[in-house]
Each structure stands twice: as C-alpha cells, then as structure tokens.
Design a protein around this motif. Structure first.
Motif: not given
Length: 247
Positions: A19-27
């Motif tokens: 989910k975080l990667r979909q939001l553009g974060h480096e997870a």
C-alpha cells in the motif's frame, strides 16, 4: 518518505508495504528474513538509516507468557533506541483493542507492555489498536473444537479485514504523529459465535457452533466490552460477507 515496516513480510506487513509503495513512498520490509531482528538488534541501525517513519507490526513467534512478554519488551526497547539514534520522526505500532481489559490474556499483557515502552520513549508515536482479524476466525474456531462441535464465547465481537487494517496504518504512518491511540474495528458487531459460524459455513465445515458465555478466549473469559472499542472507532469498509466471498 522512507518508511520501514518491522514485520514487513507478515500478513499485515506485506499488505502495508504494498500500500505504501502504491502511494509513492519508499517502503522497506524489515524482518528476520531480510536480516533485521528487532529482538536481538541485528540489522536495525542499517535498516533505519534515513528512515522518516517506522511501523511495527511484528508478531511474536511464541505466545507462551514469558516468551511473548520478552519479545515485545525487548523488540520495543531496541526499536525506540535505534529510532532515536537514526532521528526517526514517527513510530507507529499496531496493537489490540482492549489490551488493558483482559488481564488473563498473556498476549494482551505483552502488547500493553509494548504500548507503555512506546509512550515513555522520546519518539513521536501513534498506536493503532485493531480488533481481531477476519483471517484468524478459522484458527480461533479450532481452539474451541470439542466433541465434534465448536464452543466459543457468546460475547459481542467486531472483527476487521486485514486489508482494512493495512489501509488505516498507511493513513496513520503518512500523517502527523498522534502521540496517542486510536481504535479500528470492522463495520459489523455481532455475537462471537455468529462470526465463527459464518466462517465455518463458508468453508464447508458442518460442525455446529455453540456460543457459551463461559468459554475462554486465549485463556481468559471475555464479555461484551473485552474485545470491542468502548468509544469512537474508525471502521473498516469490508463486511464479513464480502471477505468470505473472496476466499
């Protein structure tokens, strides 16, 4: 942001990382499998270097009372120390609704100890307490298996889908620290045995489910207040029927 998810390969962690990667974060999915062990401290410093946020969704490998307490105490102390050294700005932890209301439950006592350590540390924090997950209903049922039937508590219950837990954690992790606690729960509340019966029926299990107010839940008795939010809670979007249809 760089967001490190401790327990990032587990049920909630893997969903949260995606989910975080979909939001553009480096997870970053951190777990013993990736060489990061919060209990021993192995790999923590390297994993947290440059991290803005740490989300702890790790689960103890053993629920034996002494072992589960040691797991959450040691991992939490190591995490907040490593976060301070790395100048992490936000610590997010997944806990359980009602941790303080089930003193006979060793796992709940250990999660309460974890919360205490987080609150006492210097890192801004958010604690997200969730009700039990739909994904665990089958295993919970088996704990009550006896003489060809399932005997479980009849107290009220408000479980939530793991996808909804991950979605809420992503929202909290990417917002300002709460320096407090929120509760999240599923959209439906019903007697414990009704949820279990629906889960078994969906899997073709014909064993009868009996609701007994004296049936234990992980070693302790529960009532209508034990596992449910007592005040306002943020509710998940997924009803049980929708989740069962996806099996």
């Amino acid at each position: 942001m760089k967001i490190v998810v401790i327990g990032g390969t587990g049920l909630i962690g893997s969903k949260l990382v995606a989910k975080l990667r979909q939001l553009g974060h480096e997870a970053v999915a951190a777990s013993p499998k990736s060489g990061v062990n919060a209990v021993t401290g192995e790999g923590l410093a390297a994993a947290l270097a440059g991290a803005d946020v740490v989300v702890d969704v790790a689960n103890a490998p053993s629920w034996e009372p002494a072992a589960v307490l040691e797991f959450f105490e040691r991992s939490s102390k190591n995490l907040v120390a490593a976060e301070a050294a790395a100048a992490v700005k936000h610590h997010v932890a997944l806990s359980i609704v009602g941790t303080e209301r089930s003193p006979d439950n060793a796992y709940f006592r250990a999660k309460l100890a974890q919360e205490t350590i987080i609150k006492a540390a210097s890192i801004p924090y958010s604690i997200v307490r969730a009700t039990q997950f739909f994904e665990f209903l089958g295993a919970i049922a088996e704990m009550g298996a006896t003489d060809g039937k399932i005997v479980v508590p009849s107290a009220m219950f408000q479980p939530i889908a793991a996808d909804d837990v991950a979605a809420r954690l992503a929202e909290v992790a990417t917002a300002r620290p709460l320096n407090g606690t929120i509760d999240i729960a599923g959209p439906e509340k019903a007697p414990f045995n009704e949820f279990i019966a629906r889960r078994l029926k969906a899997s073709g299990d014909a064993r009868p489910v009996v609701g007994d107010p004296k049936a234990p839940y992980y070693g302790g008795l529960i009532d209508d207040k034990s596992l449910n939010p007592l005040a306002d809670a943020r509710l998940g979007a997924t009803p049980l029927a929708t989740w069962l249809a996806s099996l």
